[in-house]
Enzyme design. Structure first.
Site, PDB file in Angstrom:
ATOM      1  N   HIS A 141      30.699  31.587  81.263  1.00  0.00           N
ATOM      2  CA  HIS A 141      30.566  32.860  80.538  1.00  0.00           C
ATOM      3  C   HIS A 141      31.184  32.752  79.139  1.00  0.00           C
ATOM      4  CE1 HIS A 141      30.511  37.107  79.586  1.00  0.00           C
ATOM      5  NE2 HIS A 141      31.824  37.115  79.449  1.00  0.00           N
ATOM      6  N   ARG A 150      29.486  32.882  67.971  1.00  0.00           N
ATOM      7  CA  ARG A 150      30.249  32.125  66.991  1.00  0.00           C
ATOM      8  C   ARG A 150      29.591  30.799  66.669  1.00  0.00           C
ATOM      9  NH1 ARG A 150      34.414  34.121  70.159  1.00  0.00           N
ATOM     10  NH2 ARG A 150      34.458  32.122  71.217  1.00  0.00           N
ATOM     11  N   LYS A 261      34.303  49.331  77.009  1.00  0.00           N
ATOM     12  CA  LYS A 261      34.474  48.913  78.393  1.00  0.00           C
ATOM     13  C   LYS A 261      35.270  49.890  79.239  1.00  0.00           C
ATOM     14  CE  LYS A 261      34.066  43.978  77.553  1.00  0.00           C
ATOM     15  NZ  LYS A 261      33.430  43.444  78.772  1.00  0.00           N
TER      16      LYS A 261
HETATM   17 MN    MN Z   1      34.895  42.099  81.908  1.00  0.00          MN
END
Ligand code: MN
Length: 423
Positions: A141, A150, A261
């Site tokens: 990930h 990037r 989040k």
């Molecule tokens: Mn997470």
């Protein structure tokens, strides 16, 4: 081997094939019914065993558990009794449910009082979460994200292989599977615009994660070692760290994730104990370069948990979009906890620490739409003919997970939620 984990055990309760809750699992949860207040339950097959009533009827008397601990809105008080007690409780339930044990099996009246079908009860948040931390511990990930945003040649930042990167998240918005929520709003900056705009996210994503729940507190100043870490971990749940990628892209510099989040995280209702998961331990990544001594560990500390994510569009069947595994974690949860406490940061019962998105090496094992659709450049096909770059309104996202070995399959149930249109 823990006696309750014996693959040869069979229950007098019928457990359907491929059910997540055979007698070798016995996960803890909280439930209520139309006529009963919240209470502690253990899942067995498609039923739930009411521990409060079981205790009241005297079946748990040797454990000396006060019934207020079992007629409780959360598992925290039960967990705080310590692993000797909670492991003995799981063992006692295992004995009572074993096919050769007649104590409960042959008492029809008691059976009628302590067992209910899960479909007839309401499952509630199992723990009161005080603090929540999210890590970033899957190497595939982190490499995918670093490559996309990037530099493919230097996808991992210099610290990544030296410490389990994490951030403090928000506990208040961790919710139980089955709770739907509205698409979050926030500030984003479209690429063709000089000024940011405010509105509903256009890039709502899931993150396939597994969280562990703290089962033993520490004092401020105390650190946990990798060899002691398992004593502080009660069990695991599935965890969807819902993320708004467009909000995240604009807000995350320099302090990391914030409103992208913290609007909702979805967990599965049952806490599968670390005891039950012991048979499924697996070898971890070889960590090169060598980690600092305080992060070294011995033994097999990863866990082989098959993980799956499906998307179910409104009035359509589910499409499997990801098949991954918890064993792909580069940093183990023991290392995460050790690092988290190495500065003396204290932990409390019920704290939740999530793995970070769990991607494997194969494209079909990527644990977020960000990676599966490669930032929206490769739309993912649904079984109903539509495509997804991210999650649409009225889509339901479901995470499932299970371990399998020696003809025993123990699972986690589901972490499921539907995205409603923005308010
Ligand atoms: Mn997470």
């Amino acid at each position: 081997m823990i006696k309750a984990n014996n693959p040869a055990l069979k229950s007098w309760i019928e457990v359907p094939t491929n059910n997540d809750f055979p007698i070798q699992n016995l996960p803890f949860g909280i439930f209520k019914t139309q006529s009963s207040s919240p209470r502690v339950g253990i899942a067995i097959g498609d039923q739930v065993l009411d521990l409060a009533v079981l205790n009241k009827l005297g079946y748990l008397k040797n454990l000396n558990i006060d019934n207020s601990i079992l007629t409780n809105q959360y598992l925290n008080d039960l967990i705080s009794l310590g692993k000797p007690t909670t492991s003995a409780l799981r063992q006692r339930v295992s004995d009572l449910l074993t096919d050769t044990n007649t104590e409960l099996r042959d008492n029809k009246e008691a059976r009628g009082k302590v067992l209910q079908y899960i479909s007839n009860v309401q499952l509630l948040m199992p723990v009161r979460v005080g603090d929540y931390t999210d890590f970033y511990s899957s190497i595939d990930h982190a490499t995918n994200v670093g490559t996309m945003f990037r530099d493919p040649a230097n996808a991992l930042l210099p610290n990544w292989k030296h410490l389990p990167v994490g951030y403090h998240g928000r506990a208040s918005s961790i919710i139980i599977s089955g709770t739907n929520f509205h698409r979050p709003k926030g500030q984003t900056k479209p690429v063709d615009s000089e000024m940011p705009v405010f509105g509903a996210t256009n890039a709502l994503d899931f993150e396939l994660e597994v969280a562990f729940i703290i089962g033993k507190p520490t004092q401020l100043g105390q650190s946990v070692t990798t060899s002691d870490a398992d004593d502080y971990i009660f069990g695991l749940t599935l965890f969807n760290d819902w993320s708004a990628r467009d909000i995240q892209t604009w807000e995350y510099v320099p302090l990391g994730p914030f409103l992208a989040k913290n609007f909702v995280s979805t967990i599965s209702p049952w806490i599968v104990t670390l005891d039950a998961l012991e048979p499924f331990r697996a070898k971890g990544y070889e960590q090169t370069p060598k980690v600092l001594p305080y992060l070294e560990y011995t033994g097999e500390k990863n866990i082989d948990i098959n993980l799956e994510v499906t998307i179910q569009p409104e009035n359509a069947e589910e499409t499997i979009v990801c098949k991954s595994n918890y064993k792909y974690m580069y940093w183990t949860m023991e290392q995460q906890l050790t690092h988290h406490t190495c500065n003396g940061c204290n932990i409390n019962i019920g704290d939740m620490m999530a793995s970070g998105t769990i991607s494997g090496p194969a494209p079909e094992s990527f644990g977020s739409m960000l990676e599966l659709s490669w930032r929206g450049t490769k739309p993912v096909k649904m079984n109903n003919g539509t495509e997804r770059k991210f999650i649409n309104d009225n889509d339901t996202v479901i995470i499932r997970g299970y371990c399998e070995k020696d003809n025993v399959r123990i699972g986690f149930g589901e972490a499921k939620a539907k995205v409603l249109p923005a308010l």
